[in-house]
Motif scaffolding. Structure first.
Motif, PDB file in Angstrom:
ATOM      1  N   SER A   1     -10.310 -10.091  -0.967  1.00 45.09           N
ATOM      2  CA  SER A   1      -9.460 -10.967  -0.166  1.00 45.09           C
ATOM      3  C   SER A   1      -8.013 -10.610  -0.438  1.00 45.09           C
ATOM      4  CB  SER A   1      -9.712 -12.444  -0.508  1.00 45.09           C
ATOM      5  OG  SER A   1      -9.393 -12.691  -1.868  1.00 45.09           O
ATOM      6  N   SER A   2      -7.133 -11.062   0.431  1.00 49.43           N
ATOM      7  CA  SER A   2      -5.703 -10.804   0.255  1.00 49.43           C
ATOM      8  C   SER A   2      -4.952 -11.853   1.066  1.00 49.43           C
ATOM      9  CB  SER A   2      -5.349  -9.392   0.717  1.00 49.43           C
ATOM     10  OG  SER A   2      -5.592  -9.233   2.107  1.00 49.43           O
ATOM     11  N   SER A   3      -3.639 -11.708   1.153  1.00 50.08           N
ATOM     12  CA  SER A   3      -2.838 -12.619   1.960  1.00 50.08           C
ATOM     13  C   SER A   3      -2.494 -11.955   3.293  1.00 50.08           C
ATOM     14  CB  SER A   3      -1.550 -12.988   1.219  1.00 50.08           C
ATOM     15  OG  SER A   3      -0.756 -11.836   1.004  1.00 50.08           O
ATOM     16  N   ASP A   4      -2.029 -12.753   4.239  1.00 49.06           N
ATOM     17  CA  ASP A   4      -1.708 -12.208   5.560  1.00 49.06           C
ATOM     18  C   ASP A   4      -0.598 -11.169   5.502  1.00 49.06           C
ATOM     19  OD1 ASP A   4      -3.611 -13.832   6.678  1.00 49.06           O
ATOM     20  OD2 ASP A   4      -2.188 -15.440   7.179  1.00 49.06           O
ATOM     21  N   ASN A   5       0.305 -11.318   4.558  1.00 50.72           N
ATOM     22  CA  ASN A   5       1.435 -10.389   4.444  1.00 50.72           C
ATOM     23  C   ASN A   5       1.291  -9.471   3.236  1.00 50.72           C
ATOM     24  OD1 ASN A   5       1.760 -12.356   2.514  1.00 50.72           O
ATOM     25  ND2 ASN A   5       4.011 -12.376   2.655  1.00 50.72           N
ATOM     26  N   ALA A   6       0.051  -9.121   2.920  1.00 47.82           N
ATOM     27  CA  ALA A   6      -0.214  -8.370   1.695  1.00 47.82           C
ATOM     28  C   ALA A   6       0.544  -7.051   1.653  1.00 47.82           C
ATOM     29  CB  ALA A   6      -1.719  -8.119   1.553  1.00 47.82           C
ATOM     30  N   ALA A   7       0.519  -6.300   2.742  1.00 44.56           N
ATOM     31  CA  ALA A   7       1.169  -4.987   2.735  1.00 44.56           C
ATOM     32  C   ALA A   7       2.675  -5.131   2.511  1.00 44.56           C
ATOM     33  CB  ALA A   7       0.886  -4.253   4.034  1.00 44.56           C
ATOM     34  N   SER A   8       3.291  -6.096   3.188  1.00 47.41           N
ATOM     35  CA  SER A   8       4.729  -6.316   3.015  1.00 47.41           C
ATOM     36  C   SER A   8       5.053  -6.742   1.586  1.00 47.41           C
ATOM     37  CB  SER A   8       5.230  -7.375   4.002  1.00 47.41           C
ATOM     38  OG  SER A   8       5.058  -6.951   5.334  1.00 47.41           O
ATOM     39  N   LEU A   9       4.214  -7.622   1.032  1.00 49.16           N
ATOM     40  CA  LEU A   9       4.418  -8.075  -0.337  1.00 49.16           C
ATOM     41  C   LEU A   9       4.324  -6.903  -1.308  1.00 49.16           C
ATOM     42  CD1 LEU A   9       4.627 -10.291  -2.541  1.00 49.16           C
ATOM     43  CD2 LEU A   9       2.133 -10.461  -2.435  1.00 49.16           C
ATOM     44  N   MET A  10       3.348  -6.028  -1.103  1.00 50.46           N
ATOM     45  CA  MET A  10       3.164  -4.916  -2.022  1.00 50.46           C
ATOM     46  C   MET A  10       4.287  -3.892  -1.877  1.00 50.46           C
ATOM     47  SD  MET A  10      -0.989  -4.500  -1.897  1.00 50.46           S
ATOM     48  CE  MET A  10      -1.152  -3.671  -3.470  1.00 50.46           C
ATOM     49  N   ARG A  11       4.767  -3.679  -0.683  1.00 49.40           N
ATOM     50  CA  ARG A  11       5.888  -2.748  -0.488  1.00 49.40           C
ATOM     51  C   ARG A  11       7.160  -3.294  -1.143  1.00 49.40           C
ATOM     52  NH1 ARG A  11       5.832  -2.615   4.627  1.00 49.40           N
ATOM     53  NH2 ARG A  11       7.569  -4.051   4.998  1.00 49.40           N
ATOM     54  N   GLU A  12       7.434  -4.584  -0.930  1.00 48.43           N
ATOM     55  CA  GLU A  12       8.651  -5.185  -1.492  1.00 48.43           C
ATOM     56  C   GLU A  12       8.583  -5.247  -3.009  1.00 48.43           C
ATOM     57  OE1 GLU A  12      11.036  -8.309  -3.210  1.00 48.43           O
ATOM     58  OE2 GLU A  12       8.865  -8.447  -2.907  1.00 48.43           O
ATOM     59  N   SER A  13       7.417  -5.586  -3.553  1.00 52.32           N
ATOM     60  CA  SER A  13       7.292  -5.667  -5.015  1.00 52.32           C
ATOM     61  C   SER A  13       7.300  -4.276  -5.643  1.00 52.32           C
ATOM     62  CB  SER A  13       6.019  -6.426  -5.400  1.00 52.32           C
ATOM     63  OG  SER A  13       4.863  -5.840  -4.814  1.00 52.32           O
ATOM     64  N   LEU A  14       6.823  -3.270  -4.914  1.00 53.40           N
ATOM     65  CA  LEU A  14       6.930  -1.896  -5.409  1.00 53.40           C
ATOM     66  C   LEU A  14       8.401  -1.524  -5.586  1.00 53.40           C
ATOM     67  CD1 LEU A  14       5.743   0.886  -6.130  1.00 53.40           C
ATOM     68  CD2 LEU A  14       5.761   1.423  -3.673  1.00 53.40           C
ATOM     69  N   SER A  15       9.222  -1.904  -4.627  1.00 50.09           N
ATOM     70  CA  SER A  15      10.653  -1.637  -4.718  1.00 50.09           C
ATOM     71  C   SER A  15      11.250  -2.302  -5.962  1.00 50.09           C
ATOM     72  CB  SER A  15      11.365  -2.141  -3.460  1.00 50.09           C
ATOM     73  OG  SER A  15      12.755  -1.976  -3.559  1.00 50.09           O
ATOM     74  N   ARG A  16      10.774  -3.503  -6.287  1.00 46.39           N
ATOM     75  CA  ARG A  16      11.343  -4.232  -7.415  1.00 46.39           C
ATOM     76  C   ARG A  16      10.815  -3.761  -8.768  1.00 46.39           C
ATOM     77  NH1 ARG A  16      10.162  -9.620  -7.528  1.00 46.39           N
ATOM     78  NH2 ARG A  16       8.710  -9.633  -5.766  1.00 46.39           N
TER      79      ARG A  16
END
Length: 433
Positions: free
Chosen positions: A47-62
């Motif tokens: 399972s994941s969240s609706d914005n999983a890809a965006s969350l993972m991209r943004e957190s990768l940046s951080r």
């Protein structure tokens, strides 16, 4: 299963401070330079969240400021050493959608028919060479997030091994997941690899048989020839089989008594070495080599700092005439492995680093060799991005012909899975054993 990818987006470290890295080159130790190959893995979440890809991209940046070498590229320094050039090119990030079922990638059996091809579609890579090659071909990390209609998600990574061994890769994943959840890093990475530099006067104090060339007196080159069919199989050892194996690997056959305790890893590795030697029909006088990784983090003096990020594993080696290996009980092979582990102390590790310094470009010889790699002990499945830990984490490609992988079985079981390949003519012997 069809996977549709978006165009890659380059992810850069967040914040102004991360944009400036003082040194032009990031130092790689001799243990790093010896493994500059891609390590492709998949991490399956039901399972994941609706914005999983965006969350993972943004957190990768951080999280990248803490792991800034990932956005560089391999280069040869003026002194001829391989290093990471800190050119801040960024990490390619790809969003993708699959039209198949998540169950096609949840069982972890990379040897199943079509599994390797399906997993390859979940990891973004760029071809090297040719007209279509780009600078991303030398990326040290690429990320693909693939969503499934059922709500599941697969994180596919291609990480250059020169930046991380299995434990460091798992630490990076956990750090990334902690940033995604908005919590402080439980372990900050220690990036200074000069702790593993060769000594000013390199000193080789031990035989390093892991690099020794072995004569092929069994015609193995022909057995593994290009026209010989090569097949992969997986073998599951449940808890009861593992206990029987550990008992056999701990017994003194002559006295019919248990002589020492034996770990699951040692028992499985001994068994694989013996059976693969038999399956390949090595001649009695053939030297048969076993290689396996030993984590040196706590074996050097002083121990490496908590959070050390890099390659800290040493290849331990056992060599035996095939006739002796096959003519003795399993416990003899197990004792050889235990002795090799015990030998891997600070002095041996320093000697190995100096050996590579003296023999630049040296690689372990793989003639008549079984190389065992244990993925089940790395903790790659412990990262939680906010929707629970992965139900499966593991390799996204089949092992090389000399390699046997030990994977974990079902999450709640004590079983272990062996994945390996053999020439078709040798498979039956191994399966019977």
């Amino acid at each position: 299963m069809k996977v549709t990818r978006s165009e890659p987006v380059l992810v850069h470290p967040a914040g102004d401070a991360a944009a400036t890295v003082a040194e032009e080159y990031y130092f790689l130790s001799n243990l790093d330079q010896n493994v500059s190959v891609p390590m492709k893995t998949v991490h399956v979440f039901t399972s994941s969240s609706d914005n999983a890809a965006s969350l993972m991209r943004e957190s990768l940046s951080r999280v990248l400021p803490s792991y800034y070498p990932f956005q560089g590229a391999l280069a040869v320094r003026p002194d001829g050493r391989l290093a990471v050039r800190n050119d801040r090119r960024g990490v390619p990030f790809v969003e993708a959608a699959a039209d198949g079922e998540l169950r096609e990638v949840t069982d972890g059996d990379v040897s199943a028919p079509g599994a390797a091809e399906a997993l390859a579609n979940l990891v973004y890579t760029v071809r090297t060479g040719g007209e279509d090659a780009t600078e991303e071909a030398s990326s040290l990390l690429t990320v693909q997030v693939t969503t499934f209609k059922c709500g599941g998600l697969v994180l596919g990574l291609a990480m250059n091994h020169c930046l991380a061994d299995g434990q460091s890769a798992a630490e990076f994943l956990r750090s990334w997941a902690e940033v995604a959840r908005g919590v402080p890093l439980s372990t900050s990475p220690f990036l200074d690899r000069s702790l593993q530099s060769a000594r000013p006067v390199p000193t080789i104090s031990f035989p390093h048989d892991e690099f020794a060339e072995i004569d092929d007196v069994s015609g193995l080159a022909g057995v593994f020839g290009g026209d010989v069919p090569f097949v992969y199989r997986s073998f599951t050892f449940d808890a009861s089989k593992l206990e029987r194996l550990k008992k056999a690997a701990s017994e003194d056959a002559a006295a019919s008594t248990t002589t020492t305790t034996c770990s699951t890893f040692v028992a499985l590795t001994a068994f694989v070495w013996v059976v693969r030697t038999r399956a390949l029909r090595m001649r009695p006088e053939q030297r048969s080599k076993l290689l396996f990784a030993v984590d040196g983090r706590r074996r050097v003096e002083p121990p490496l700092p908590r959070g050390f990020w890099g390659n800290a594993v040493i290849f331990a080696c056992c060599i035996s005439d095939a006739g002796d290996l096959l003519g003795r009980p399993l416990s003899a092979a197990a004792r050889s492995i235990q002795d090799a582990i015990a030998r891997t102390d600070d002095a041996f590790i320093r000697s190995a680093i100096d050996y590579i310094e003296r023999n630049r470009g040296a690689r372990p010889s793989l003639t008549a060799t079984t190389l065992v790699t244990a993925w089940n002990r790395l903790g790659l499945d412990t990262a939680d991005f906010g929707w629970g830990q992965a139900v499966h984490s593991g390799p996204a490609e089949l092992p090389q012909k000399e390699v046997v992988m030990i994977l974990g079985g079902d999450r709640d079981s004590q079983s272990k899975v062996l994945v390996m390949g053999l020439p078709l003519s040798c498979v039956q012997v191994f399966e019977e054993m």
